[in-house]
Scaffold this active site. Structure first.
Site, mmCIF file in Angstrom:
data_model
loop_
_atom_site.group_PDB
_atom_site.id
_atom_site.type_symbol
_atom_site.label_atom_id
_atom_site.label_comp_id
_atom_site.label_asym_id
_atom_site.label_seq_id
_atom_site.Cartn_x
_atom_site.Cartn_y
_atom_site.Cartn_z
ATOM 1 N N SER A 106 -21.459 68.661 -8.006
ATOM 2 C CA SER A 106 -22.182 67.716 -8.856
ATOM 3 C C SER A 106 -22.807 66.635 -7.988
ATOM 4 C CB SER A 106 -21.225 67.065 -9.856
ATOM 5 O OG SER A 106 -20.543 68.061 -10.583
HETATM 6 C C1 SAM Z 1 -19.839 71.577 -11.778
HETATM 7 S S1 SAM Z 1 -18.713 72.691 -11.048
HETATM 8 C C2 SAM Z 1 -17.404 71.639 -10.511
HETATM 9 C C3 SAM Z 1 -17.697 70.796 -9.315
HETATM 10 C C4 SAM Z 1 -16.464 70.407 -8.548
HETATM 11 N N1 SAM Z 1 -15.610 69.485 -9.260
HETATM 12 C C5 SAM Z 1 -16.776 69.934 -7.153
HETATM 13 O O1 SAM Z 1 -16.311 68.847 -6.761
HETATM 14 O O2 SAM Z 1 -17.451 70.665 -6.419
HETATM 15 C C6 SAM Z 1 -17.919 73.461 -12.452
HETATM 16 C C7 SAM Z 1 -16.878 74.480 -12.068
HETATM 17 O O3 SAM Z 1 -16.129 74.820 -13.215
HETATM 18 C C8 SAM Z 1 -15.714 76.166 -13.068
HETATM 19 N N2 SAM Z 1 -15.272 76.674 -14.380
HETATM 20 C C9 SAM Z 1 -16.005 77.172 -15.413
HETATM 21 N N3 SAM Z 1 -15.208 77.510 -16.438
HETATM 22 C C10 SAM Z 1 -13.933 77.231 -16.047
HETATM 23 C C11 SAM Z 1 -12.668 77.373 -16.672
HETATM 24 N N4 SAM Z 1 -12.536 77.862 -17.902
HETATM 25 N N5 SAM Z 1 -11.587 76.997 -15.958
HETATM 26 C C12 SAM Z 1 -11.683 76.496 -14.706
HETATM 27 N N6 SAM Z 1 -12.862 76.349 -14.066
HETATM 28 C C13 SAM Z 1 -13.978 76.698 -14.742
HETATM 29 C C14 SAM Z 1 -16.941 76.850 -12.488
HETATM 30 O O4 SAM Z 1 -16.581 78.066 -11.867
HETATM 31 C C15 SAM Z 1 -17.433 75.780 -11.529
HETATM 32 O O5 SAM Z 1 -16.925 75.996 -10.236
#
Ligand code: SAM
Length: 289
Positions: A106
């Site tokens: 992000s």
């Molecule tokens: C915007 S990214 C997160 C960025 C992260 N916090 C960073 O510092 O890089 C959103 C993440 O949520 C994960 N995601 C999607 N659905 C999910 C779920 N049900 N449980 C856990 N992770 C999930 C995606 O694979 C993705 O890596």
């Protein structure tokens, strides 16, 4: 070209200068931002999220062109795309017209805003949903003890990358590969739950696994045309109350990608919203049930 530490400091200064910047009253956050090397968590090849003249999302390659890559890492307003189509499209394949982004780091300003609103305190137990690169887990671990932080990522490949990167830095939060919509009961209850992935409906597990007076912060899909950051204070009995603090844009959790009618999700109908205008500020209120 400036080095990473200089770019990081300039990025922090730009965030601090924003009218709605959120280092305010959070010296710990400013310090964490300057200490944690964001570039350490960004993969060597990522996509820039804006299409070029040919309609493709360009790639930034650290090896081929280190300066633009590093500059992009410290652009305060731009996320970098780290996964498309759950990994079916690879960064090594080059620029793509596929816009089904499934993971990103992000943008720095949004990470800061989210941590501002979460405001974890020293002894807090923290659950993060959406580990992604591991960057926000590193910032959380800087604030509270790393062994108080659990972070859940649904993509095994991304969870591995994040775990390795955190480990390289000597930071050891618990990185779990799994569906974060289930929370992580084994370490519950948590004082703070941060989701860095959007939901249409807040999963009950997050409410159940948060202490009385705890905080849940998550991007929430809304009928207002974009997502909003929802901040909830939990009652420790599976309920919570809160408000939308700002507009954001996030990818959805895997299971909540398909749209659902807002009425089915519990939103009141449009006629139930009330608009007030005071001192030139327009506010839209949803009624309290
Ligand atoms: C915007 S990214 C997160 C960025 C992260 N916090 C960073 O510092 O890089 C959103 C993440 O949520 C994960 N995601 C999607 N659905 C999910 C779920 N049900 N449980 C856990 N992770 C999930 C995606 O694979 C993705 O890596």
């Amino acid at each position: 070209m400036m080095d990473a530490a200089t770019l990081r400091a300039r990025c922090a200064a730009k965030i601090a200068a924003r009218k709605v910047g959120h280092f305010q009253d959070r010296p710990w956050l400013y310090e964490a931002f300057l200490t944690v090397p964001r570039e350490h968590f960004v993969p060597d090849v990522v996509w820039w999220p804006v299409q070029d003249d040919t309609g493709l999302f360009p790639v930034l390659d650290r090896t081929a062109a280190p300066d633009p890559w590093l500059k992009a890492v410290y652009d305060p307003r731009t996320p970098l795309i780290t996964q498309i189509a759950d990994g079916a499209v690879r960064p090594e394949d080059g620029p793509t017209d596929r816009a089904d982004f499934t993971s990103s780091i992000s943008c720095a300003a949004v990470v800061v805003d989210m941590l501002h609103h979460l405001d974890p305190q020293e002894p807090d137990r923290v659950l993060e949903i959406g580990t992604g690169t591991g960057y926000s887990a590193a910032l959380l671990s800087h604030r509270v003890r790393a062994d108080q932080v659990v972070t859940v990522e649904i993509s095994p490949e991304l969870a591995d990358h994040a775990d390795r990167k955190l480990h390289d830095m000597g930071v050891r939060p618990l990185v779990v590969t799994g569906d974060g919509e289930q929370g992580w009961a084994a370490r519950a209850p948590y004082d703070r739950v941060l989701s860095t992935v959007a939901v249409r409906r807040v999963p009950q597990a997050w409410l159940d696994q948060t202490t009385a007076g705890g905080t849940i912060l998550t991007p929430l899909d809304t009928p207002f045309g974009h997502e909003a950051l929802l901040r909830l204070v939990t009652d420790g009995k599976g309920g919570a109350e809160g408000n939308l603090v700002t507009g954001v844009s996030f990818m959805k959790t895997r299971a909540q990608r398909p749209p659902r009618p807002y009425a089915e999700l519990g939103w009141p109908t449009w006629t139930e919203y009330r608009v007030t205008v005071r001192d030139g500020t327009q506010r839209i209120w949803a009624p309290r049930e």
